[in-house]
Scaffold this motif. Structure first.
Motif, PDB file in Angstrom:
ATOM      1  N   MET A 266     -16.938 -11.805 -11.890  1.00  0.00           N
ATOM      2  CA  MET A 266     -16.762 -11.241 -10.556  1.00  0.00           C
ATOM      3  C   MET A 266     -15.285 -10.963 -10.328  1.00  0.00           C
ATOM      4  O   MET A 266     -14.431 -11.778 -10.692  1.00  0.00           O
ATOM      5  N   VAL A 267     -14.980  -9.822  -9.739  1.00  0.00           N
ATOM      6  CA  VAL A 267     -13.600  -9.488  -9.387  1.00  0.00           C
ATOM      7  C   VAL A 267     -13.560  -8.997  -7.947  1.00  0.00           C
ATOM      8  O   VAL A 267     -14.521  -8.399  -7.457  1.00  0.00           O
ATOM      9  N   GLU A 268     -12.450  -9.263  -7.288  1.00  0.00           N
ATOM     10  CA  GLU A 268     -12.245  -8.721  -5.944  1.00  0.00           C
ATOM     11  C   GLU A 268     -10.772  -8.418  -5.749  1.00  0.00           C
ATOM     12  O   GLU A 268      -9.897  -9.067  -6.337  1.00  0.00           O
ATOM     13  N   ALA A 269     -10.509  -7.391  -4.963  1.00  0.00           N
ATOM     14  CA  ALA A 269      -9.131  -6.997  -4.686  1.00  0.00           C
ATOM     15  C   ALA A 269      -9.051  -6.386  -3.305  1.00  0.00           C
ATOM     16  O   ALA A 269     -10.017  -5.778  -2.822  1.00  0.00           O
ATOM     17  N   SER A 270      -7.897  -6.526  -2.669  1.00  0.00           N
ATOM     18  CA  SER A 270      -7.679  -5.917  -1.361  1.00  0.00           C
ATOM     19  C   SER A 270      -6.183  -5.756  -1.122  1.00  0.00           C
ATOM     20  O   SER A 270      -5.360  -6.369  -1.812  1.00  0.00           O
ATOM     21  N   TRP A 271      -5.856  -4.924  -0.137  1.00  0.00           N
ATOM     22  CA  TRP A 271      -4.481  -4.825   0.377  1.00  0.00           C
ATOM     23  C   TRP A 271      -4.453  -5.603   1.700  1.00  0.00           C
ATOM     24  O   TRP A 271      -4.407  -5.013   2.757  1.00  0.00           O
ATOM     25  N   SER A 272      -4.490  -6.921   1.636  1.00  0.00           N
ATOM     26  CA  SER A 272      -4.774  -7.680   2.853  1.00  0.00           C
ATOM     27  C   SER A 272      -3.763  -8.749   3.221  1.00  0.00           C
ATOM     28  O   SER A 272      -3.820  -9.292   4.316  1.00  0.00           O
ATOM     29  N   VAL A 273      -2.847  -9.103   2.324  1.00  0.00           N
ATOM     30  CA  VAL A 273      -1.957 -10.232   2.610  1.00  0.00           C
ATOM     31  C   VAL A 273      -0.875  -9.800   3.593  1.00  0.00           C
ATOM     32  O   VAL A 273      -0.127  -8.852   3.323  1.00  0.00           O
ATOM     33  N   PRO A 274      -0.768 -10.461   4.736  1.00  0.00           N
ATOM     34  CA  PRO A 274       0.200 -10.024   5.756  1.00  0.00           C
ATOM     35  C   PRO A 274       1.642 -10.271   5.340  1.00  0.00           C
ATOM     36  O   PRO A 274       1.925 -11.144   4.516  1.00  0.00           O
ATOM     37  N   SER A 275       2.535  -9.508   5.928  1.00  0.00           N
ATOM     38  CA  SER A 275       3.958  -9.599   5.578  1.00  0.00           C
ATOM     39  C   SER A 275       4.544 -10.966   5.903  1.00  0.00           C
ATOM     40  O   SER A 275       5.537 -11.382   5.288  1.00  0.00           O
TER      41      SER A 275
ATOM     42  N   PRO B 261     -10.122   3.162  -0.902  1.00  0.00           N
ATOM     43  CA  PRO B 261     -10.614   2.012  -0.130  1.00  0.00           C
ATOM     44  C   PRO B 261      -9.579   0.890  -0.017  1.00  0.00           C
ATOM     45  O   PRO B 261      -8.662   0.783  -0.829  1.00  0.00           O
ATOM     46  N   ASP B 262      -9.780   0.044   0.988  1.00  0.00           N
ATOM     47  CA  ASP B 262      -8.892  -1.090   1.234  1.00  0.00           C
ATOM     48  C   ASP B 262      -9.283  -2.322   0.429  1.00  0.00           C
ATOM     49  O   ASP B 262      -8.457  -3.215   0.221  1.00  0.00           O
TER      50      ASP B 262
ATOM     51  N   HIS C 109      -7.172   4.420  -6.794  1.00  0.00           N
ATOM     52  CA  HIS C 109      -8.183   3.507  -6.287  1.00  0.00           C
ATOM     53  C   HIS C 109      -7.687   2.074  -6.473  1.00  0.00           C
ATOM     54  O   HIS C 109      -7.026   1.754  -7.461  1.00  0.00           O
ATOM     55  N   ILE C 110      -8.034   1.195  -5.547  1.00  0.00           N
ATOM     56  CA  ILE C 110      -7.526  -0.167  -5.598  1.00  0.00           C
ATOM     57  C   ILE C 110      -7.915  -0.894  -6.888  1.00  0.00           C
ATOM     58  O   ILE C 110      -7.171  -1.735  -7.395  1.00  0.00           O
ATOM     59  N   ALA C 111      -9.074  -0.555  -7.459  1.00  0.00           N
ATOM     60  CA  ALA C 111      -9.462  -1.175  -8.728  1.00  0.00           C
ATOM     61  C   ALA C 111      -8.470  -0.820  -9.827  1.00  0.00           C
ATOM     62  O   ALA C 111      -8.046  -1.679 -10.615  1.00  0.00           O
ATOM     63  N   MET C 112      -8.099   0.460  -9.908  1.00  0.00           N
ATOM     64  CA  MET C 112      -7.138   0.899 -10.909  1.00  0.00           C
ATOM     65  C   MET C 112      -5.744   0.340 -10.626  1.00  0.00           C
ATOM     66  O   MET C 112      -4.976   0.025 -11.547  1.00  0.00           O
ATOM     67  N   ALA C 113      -5.395   0.199  -9.351  1.00  0.00           N
ATOM     68  CA  ALA C 113      -4.061  -0.261  -8.991  1.00  0.00           C
ATOM     69  C   ALA C 113      -3.894  -1.765  -9.179  1.00  0.00           C
ATOM     70  O   ALA C 113      -2.825  -2.229  -9.597  1.00  0.00           O
ATOM     71  N   ASN C 114      -4.954  -2.549  -8.900  1.00  0.00           N
ATOM     72  CA  ASN C 114      -4.762  -4.001  -8.787  1.00  0.00           C
ATOM     73  C   ASN C 114      -5.579  -4.861  -9.741  1.00  0.00           C
ATOM     74  O   ASN C 114      -5.324  -6.060  -9.823  1.00  0.00           O
ATOM     75  N   LEU C 115      -6.563  -4.302 -10.445  1.00  0.00           N
ATOM     76  CA  LEU C 115      -7.452  -5.161 -11.227  1.00  0.00           C
ATOM     77  C   LEU C 115      -7.273  -5.046 -12.742  1.00  0.00           C
ATOM     78  O   LEU C 115      -8.063  -5.608 -13.496  1.00  0.00           O
ATOM     79  N   VAL C 116      -6.240  -4.364 -13.202  1.00  0.00           N
ATOM     80  CA  VAL C 116      -6.036  -4.207 -14.652  1.00  0.00           C
ATOM     81  C   VAL C 116      -5.862  -5.564 -15.320  1.00  0.00           C
ATOM     82  O   VAL C 116      -6.509  -5.864 -16.340  1.00  0.00           O
ATOM     83  N   HIS C 117      -4.988  -6.409 -14.776  1.00  0.00           N
ATOM     84  CA  HIS C 117      -4.755  -7.725 -15.365  1.00  0.00           C
ATOM     85  C   HIS C 117      -6.012  -8.588 -15.314  1.00  0.00           C
ATOM     86  O   HIS C 117      -6.324  -9.323 -16.266  1.00  0.00           O
ATOM     87  N   ASP C 118      -6.734  -8.518 -14.204  1.00  0.00           N
ATOM     88  CA  ASP C 118      -7.886  -9.390 -14.017  1.00  0.00           C
ATOM     89  C   ASP C 118      -9.020  -9.025 -14.974  1.00  0.00           C
ATOM     90  O   ASP C 118      -9.662  -9.909 -15.548  1.00  0.00           O
TER      91      ASP C 118
ATOM     92  N   TRP D  95       0.824  -1.200   0.000  1.00  0.00           N
ATOM     93  CA  TRP D  95       0.000   0.000   0.000  1.00  0.00           C
ATOM     94  C   TRP D  95       0.862   1.256   0.000  1.00  0.00           C
ATOM     95  O   TRP D  95       0.521   2.265  -0.648  1.00  0.00           O
ATOM     96  N   GLU D  96       2.004   1.214   0.678  1.00  0.00           N
ATOM     97  CA  GLU D  96       2.867   2.390   0.765  1.00  0.00           C
ATOM     98  C   GLU D  96       3.351   2.841  -0.608  1.00  0.00           C
ATOM     99  O   GLU D  96       3.525   4.023  -0.862  1.00  0.00           O
ATOM    100  N   THR D  97       3.604   1.894  -1.522  1.00  0.00           N
ATOM    101  CA  THR D  97       4.130   2.233  -2.842  1.00  0.00           C
ATOM    102  C   THR D  97       3.056   2.316  -3.920  1.00  0.00           C
ATOM    103  O   THR D  97       3.225   3.024  -4.905  1.00  0.00           O
ATOM    104  N   SER D  98       1.938   1.595  -3.741  1.00  0.00           N
ATOM    105  CA  SER D  98       0.941   1.527  -4.809  1.00  0.00           C
ATOM    106  C   SER D  98      -0.444   1.987  -4.399  1.00  0.00           C
ATOM    107  O   SER D  98      -1.232   2.423  -5.243  1.00  0.00           O
ATOM    108  N   GLY D  99      -0.780   1.876  -3.138  1.00  0.00           N
ATOM    109  CA  GLY D  99      -2.142   2.165  -2.714  1.00  0.00           C
ATOM    110  C   GLY D  99      -2.450   3.627  -2.487  1.00  0.00           C
ATOM    111  O   GLY D  99      -3.615   4.016  -2.436  1.00  0.00           O
ATOM    112  N   LYS D 100      -1.425   4.453  -2.357  1.00  0.00           N
ATOM    113  CA  LYS D 100      -1.648   5.868  -2.065  1.00  0.00           C
ATOM    114  C   LYS D 100      -2.076   6.665  -3.283  1.00  0.00           C
ATOM    115  O   LYS D 100      -2.698   7.717  -3.148  1.00  0.00           O
TER     116      LYS D 100
END
Length: 346
Positions: A226-235, A210-211, A172-181, A164-169
């Motif tokens: 259906m698509v879903e995305a989140s910034w949720s996977v722990p380190s 949003p998260d 929107h999470i859809a634009m950041a993470n769902l392009v490939h999907d 999130w620090e490099t990509s989420g700021k």
């Protein structure tokens, strides 16, 4: 491409984590001559130039374009720079490979396509999963009718919380993470177009964007996606993206359900596991593995396809520019639907 040159002279613009991977792949591909690197960080540029034998480096795109005689430019730069940089490259009649997304809006993406057609240059966008073996095999199964009529497509992409620090700021999470999907949904639905979208988002952290987001997409041929995305996977999760620049885990999958069969891909899982005293990892070996000092996998094949196209060795246009623009329309609709709480029709 310049008809007087037998081997394309190419340059890479942007030497971040993915730009470095492009350089590693291009430096060992026989179908081009990597003659220049453009990167504002002179220390980073000098290090990569020395490592890969790149003759010249530049800190500004204008300087690169004015000085070098180029057949193609690879743009691996932040998303908000895509349209401006690509416009300069295309206006000079130079073939252009641009990392995803093509643009930040569908309108801007269509403008780039129209300009490329006007200048008669080849434009290609980096939808890498179309070159990944498991996705390509699943696509062949769909188009060959092995799954029957496609009823549903489901794509999930949960990203590392640390990203999130490099990509989420910045988006929107859809634009950041769902392009490939979204691109995979368009590819697997074989020419269908989205007609209706309903999306939901949640913000648990109080950040600007949003998260997580979930969306349903009704396609013109009857397929439901259906698509879903989140910034949720722990380190602490075992990393499946491991490189010199970054380490983390993506929880991502793609499922296509037909009337007579089902296909399922765990996007980043390769079967390889490495266990250590302090950490364990499951490095992906399909997308951009470094093997014997060279970047291979789907990234190499994607760049080789572009080089074949500009050299006239192949006319195979595996990545669809109309799909890239429609994908942006879908992503914009997901953001709008999630924001307003209403259905968006296209």
């Amino acid at each position: 491409m310049n008809p007087n040159t037998s081997t394309p002279r190419v340059a890479v613009v942007g030497a971040g984590s993915f730009g470095s991977l492009h350089i590693g792949a291009l430096s060992r591909l026989h179908g081009c001559e990597l003659v220049a690197l453009c990167e504002p960080n002179e220390r980073v540029a000098a290090g990569l130039a020395e490592k890969y034998g790149i003759p010249r480096t530049y800190t500004a795109l204008d300087q690169l374009l004015e000085t070098e005689e180029l057949d193609a430019v690879f743009l691996t730069i932040p998303e908000h720079l895509h349209v401006g940089f690509a416009t300069k490259v295309i206006n000079r009649g130079i073939d252009c490979f641009i990392e995803k997304p093509l643009a930040l809006t569908a309108a801007e993406g269509q403008q780039l396509i129209d300009l490329a057609a006007e200048k008669q240059v080849i434009l290609q966008v980096g939808h890498i999963l179309r070159f990944e073996a498991q996705h390509a095999i699943l696509y062949d199964s769909v188009v060959n009718g092995a799954l029957g009529e496609v009823m549903t497509i489901r794509a999930k992409r949960n990203a590392p919380s640390a990203m999130w620090e490099t990509s989420g700021k910045s988006a929107h999470i859809a634009m950041a993470n769902l392009v490939h999907d979204v691109d995979q949904i368009l590819w697997m639905s074989a020419g269908q177009r989205a007609v209706s979208i309903r999306a939901y988002e949640r913000n648990f952290t109080g950040h600007e964007f949003p998260d997580c987001v979930v969306a349903t997409i009704e396609m013109s041929g009857g397929t439901l996606a259906m698509v879903e995305a989140s910034w949720s996977v722990p380190s602490g999760a075992p990393a499946n993206i491991v490189s010199d620049q970054w380490r983390g885990r993506f929880d991502a999958s793609l499922e296509v359900v037909g009337t007579t069969g089902t296909g399922h891909v765990q996007v980043y899982e390769s079967g390889l596991e490495i266990w250590g005293e302090d950490a364990s990892s499951a490095p992906n070996s399909a997308l951009w593995p470094e093997i014997h000092g060279a970047i291979g996998g789907a990234l190499r094949d994607e760049l080789a396809n572009f080089l074949d196209r500009i050299s006239g060795r192949s006319a195979a246009e595996i990545v669809s520019l109309p799909d890239a623009v429609h994908g942006l329309e879908i992503l914009e609709a997901i953001v709008e639907s999630a924001r307003t709480g209403t259905e968006v029709r296209l």
